[in-house]
Design an enzyme around this catalytic site. Structure first.
Site, PDB file in Angstrom:
ATOM      1  N   GLY A  51       0.811  -1.198   0.000  1.00  0.00           N
ATOM      2  CA  GLY A  51       0.000   0.000   0.000  1.00  0.00           C
ATOM      3  C   GLY A  51       0.852   1.259   0.000  1.00  0.00           C
ATOM      4  O   GLY A  51       1.944   1.285   0.553  1.00  0.00           O
ATOM      5  N   SER A  52       0.354   2.300  -0.645  1.00  0.00           N
ATOM      6  CA  SER A  52       1.036   3.593  -0.606  1.00  0.00           C
ATOM      7  C   SER A  52       0.850   4.216   0.774  1.00  0.00           C
ATOM      8  O   SER A  52       0.006   3.806   1.560  1.00  0.00           O
ATOM      9  CB  SER A  52       0.488   4.510  -1.696  1.00  0.00           C
ATOM     10  N   GLY A  53       1.674   5.228   1.046  1.00  0.00           N
ATOM     11  CA  GLY A  53       1.630   5.885   2.350  1.00  0.00           C
ATOM     12  C   GLY A  53       2.815   5.553   3.226  1.00  0.00           C
ATOM     13  O   GLY A  53       2.936   6.072   4.332  1.00  0.00           O
ATOM     14  N   HIS A  54       3.713   4.667   2.722  1.00  0.00           N
ATOM     15  CA  HIS A  54       4.898   4.257   3.489  1.00  0.00           C
ATOM     16  C   HIS A  54       6.192   4.767   2.851  1.00  0.00           C
ATOM     17  O   HIS A  54       7.268   4.266   3.143  1.00  0.00           O
ATOM     18  CB  HIS A  54       4.961   2.734   3.595  1.00  0.00           C
ATOM     19  N   LYS A 102       5.782  -8.069   2.528  1.00  0.00           N
ATOM     20  CA  LYS A 102       5.539  -7.796   3.943  1.00  0.00           C
ATOM     21  C   LYS A 102       4.361  -8.638   4.415  1.00  0.00           C
ATOM     22  O   LYS A 102       3.402  -8.855   3.674  1.00  0.00           O
ATOM     23  CB  LYS A 102       5.230  -6.307   4.175  1.00  0.00           C
ATOM     24  N   HIS A 216       0.283   0.918   9.804  1.00  0.00           N
ATOM     25  CA  HIS A 216      -1.034   1.373   9.340  1.00  0.00           C
ATOM     26  C   HIS A 216      -1.841   1.965  10.500  1.00  0.00           C
ATOM     27  O   HIS A 216      -3.024   2.232  10.342  1.00  0.00           O
ATOM     28  CB  HIS A 216      -1.829   0.211   8.734  1.00  0.00           C
TER      29      HIS A 216
END
Length: 328
Positions: A51-54, A102, A216
């Protein structure tokens, strides 16, 4: 938030990455980022994603010495199998592809499906699961431990081995060794805010922190009144060492969660180094900065990876990516 509309955040970021890094091939429409010289003849390829955001994980780690391709999902959402199959096909030179995954349920299921599809198309594939977080045994997103900061170590060290011409079986074995030799622990000082929600994703009152948070915003071990940097280092490093029990030197990653300034991270690193010195753990390399983040979350994580001479040599090997570069 510095965005246009929530629905285009990932596409906008990929367009910006393409403009800033012409050495990468960025497919905005189909959501795949590939090193510009792929496929590299005679080389095992590494593909990861999530997922994006990391950021900079994972797209910021595409380039010589690390990943050959990355698949960005929507914010905090796994990419889909089609992205992974497309990435594997784009980078496969005939020497095989290693998926670095992951340990989050969506990532695991989608990469597994992608492996089956890619193998049906003739790609030789192996998968390594990263599950380094010692905070909790299970979480909202996983069965078993979460994959966090050790992802950087796996991608860098296995990437260096692949760049040097190691065969797929060796690259896979080394990646597993790195994961098994690494442990992480994270702390949240504030909640992160997703573009879709526009506000905090969980409730963390002022003057409190969450010990053992996930990337998250998943709950950790416990919530406590605010602690000093030294007290946090004592707790976080202690939790990592209790599980890892290193018998040799380590590389330390002092990672920001996205909203913590370097001034504070370097101060925290001083406390991490103090604890490790007091525990008699030699530190041979240290990396400080925002590498495995959670949007705008204030907080930090500590990852330790026990290394031998080979792993240290692979760590020092040249790497040229947007998020990590040295050598050459």
């Amino acid at each position: 938030m510095l965005i246009n509309v929530p629905e285009t955040v990932v596409a906008d970021a990929l367009r910006g990455m393409a403009a800033a890094h012409p050495e990468l091939t960025v497919d905005v429409e189909r959501r795949v980022v590939v090193r510009g010289d792929a496929p590299v003849a005679g080389k095992v390829a590494l593909v990861s994603g999530g997922g994006s955001g990391h950021e900079p994980l994972h797209c910021g780690f595409v380039g010589p010495g690390m990943l050959d391709a990355a698949c960005p999902g929507e914010v905090f959402t796994s990419p889909v199998p089609d992205q992974m199959v497309r990435a594997a096909a784009a980078v496969d030179s005939g020497e095989g592809v290693l998926f670095v995954v992951k340990n989050y349920t969506g990532d695991v299921l989608n990469f597994r499906m992608a492996q089956e599809l890619a193998e049906d198309e003739g790609v030789r594939l192996a998968t390594v699961l990263v599950d380094d977080d010692v905070a909790v045994a299970d979480s909202l997103y996983t069965a078993g431990r979460r994959g966090t900061g050790a992802t950087l170590f796996v991608e860098k060290l296995a990437g260096a081995a692949a760049e040097a011409g190691a065969p797929l079986e060796r690259v896979e074995s080394l990646a597993r060794q790195v994961n098994e030799s690494s442990r992480s622990f994270g702390v949240a000082l504030s909640a992160c805010s997703t573009p879709a929600k526009g506000g905090p994703t969980f409730d963390l009152p002022p003057g409190e922190l969450e010990l053992g948070i996930g990337i998250h915003g998943e709950p950790g071990r416990e919530r406590r009144p605010m602690m000093t940097s030294g007290e946090i280092a004592d707790f976080a490093v202690g939790a990592v060492l209790e599980d890892l029990r290193p018998t040799g030197p380590v590389i330390a990653l002092v990672n920001g969660m996205g909203g913590t300034p370097l001034l504070e991270l370097y101060g925290f690193n001083a406390e991490v180094q103090r604890v490790l010195s007091e525990r008699g753990v030699p530190v041979v390399r240290t990396l400080v900065g925002n590498y495995v983040t959670s949007l705008d979350m204030a907080g930090c994580s500590v990852t330790l990876c026990q290394v031998d001479e080979e792993l240290l040599r692979l760590w020092d090997a040249p790497v040229q990516t947007p998020g990590l570069r040295w050598g050459r």
